[in-house]
Enzyme design. Structure first.
Site, PDB file in Angstrom:
ATOM      1  N   CYS A  86       0.844  -1.191   0.000  1.00 39.11           N
ATOM      2  CA  CYS A  86       0.000   0.000   0.000  1.00 39.11           C
ATOM      3  C   CYS A  86       0.878   1.239   0.000  1.00 39.11           C
ATOM      4  O   CYS A  86       1.881   1.291   0.709  1.00 39.11           O
ATOM      5  CB  CYS A  86      -0.904  -0.009   1.232  1.00 39.11           C
ATOM      6  N   HIS A 101      -9.185  -3.748  -1.853  1.00 39.76           N
ATOM      7  CA  HIS A 101      -8.148  -3.025  -1.130  1.00 39.76           C
ATOM      8  C   HIS A 101      -8.441  -1.527  -1.140  1.00 39.76           C
ATOM      9  O   HIS A 101      -8.422  -0.872  -0.091  1.00 39.76           O
ATOM     10  CB  HIS A 101      -6.781  -3.304  -1.766  1.00 39.76           C
ATOM     11  N   GLU A 102      -8.724  -0.972  -2.314  1.00 42.35           N
ATOM     12  CA  GLU A 102      -8.975   0.470  -2.400  1.00 42.35           C
ATOM     13  C   GLU A 102     -10.245   0.867  -1.659  1.00 42.35           C
ATOM     14  O   GLU A 102     -10.276   1.891  -0.973  1.00 42.35           O
ATOM     15  CB  GLU A 102      -9.031   0.926  -3.863  1.00 42.35           C
ATOM     16  N   HIS A 117     -10.097   1.529   2.099  1.00 39.28           N
ATOM     17  CA  HIS A 117      -9.672   2.864   2.534  1.00 39.28           C
ATOM     18  C   HIS A 117     -10.871   3.772   2.815  1.00 39.28           C
ATOM     19  O   HIS A 117     -10.784   4.688   3.633  1.00 39.28           O
ATOM     20  CB  HIS A 117      -8.780   3.522   1.479  1.00 39.28           C
TER      21      HIS A 117
END
Length: 183
Positions: free
Chosen positions: A105, A147-148, A151
């Protein structure tokens, strides 16, 4: 537009939950998206979320034809995804399946860890003009999206690492990759 600073793990702004975008096709939204793309490209990332730049809006960008950081990964369509919703999808046997894979990341530079993610997902949301996006993804594409989108909910991938024997500095885990490369 501009390459902006990427917040690093430890910054409390990364732990906040992003707010939904309510106005599409605005100069402010287009400027944010341009900055996200420029910043992601400058950092050679596979994706970037607005909270990583300190902006509490539900916007992510991701995708590449070829990735230096993930040279064996298949191409992921370049996408701007606003107000995303992820739905895990079952495999052919009707079961939800997870896959373990290495992640890094841009907000956690120099480290990698093995994270379990849904193998197959449907993601929906909107493009910058407010037009709906509805896609099925699997494998690395699904991993990048999950994953994104994490956030947007204040989650960093180390929070999902199950076995800390599979977490460490990139330069130690993968000496041939180079000095402490990140996502």
């Amino acid at each position: 537009m501009a390459v902006r600073e990427i917040l690093k793990m430890g910054d409390p702004r990364l732990l906040r939950v992003a707010q939904a975008v309510t106005a599409f096709d605005t100069p402010e939204l287009h400027a944010l998206i341009a900055d996200l793309k420029d910043t992601m490209a400058a950092a050679q990332g596979a994706g970037l979320a607005a909270p990583q730049m300190g902006v509490d809006l539900s916007v992510v960008v991701f995708g590449f034809g070829r990735s230096q950081r993930y040279p064996d990964a298949p191409a992921v369509p370049e996408t701007v995804l606003i107000n995303p919703v992820i739905t895990p999808l079952p495999n052919e046997a009707g079961e939800l399946q997870e896959e373990a894979g290495w992640e890094g990341c841009l907000s956690v530079p120099g480290l990698r860890g093995v994270v379990h993610r849904h193998a197959r997902i449907r993601y929906t949301g909107f493009d910058p003009m407010g037009q709906p996006i509805d896609r099925i993804a699997e494998g690395f594409h699904a991993r990048v999206v999950q994953h994104e989108c994490d956030h947007l909910f204040g989650k960093l991938y180390p929070m999902r690492v199950r076995d800390f024997r599979l977490f460490g500095y990139t330069s130690v885990l993968f000496p041939g990759l180079g000095a402490d490369s990140d996502d």
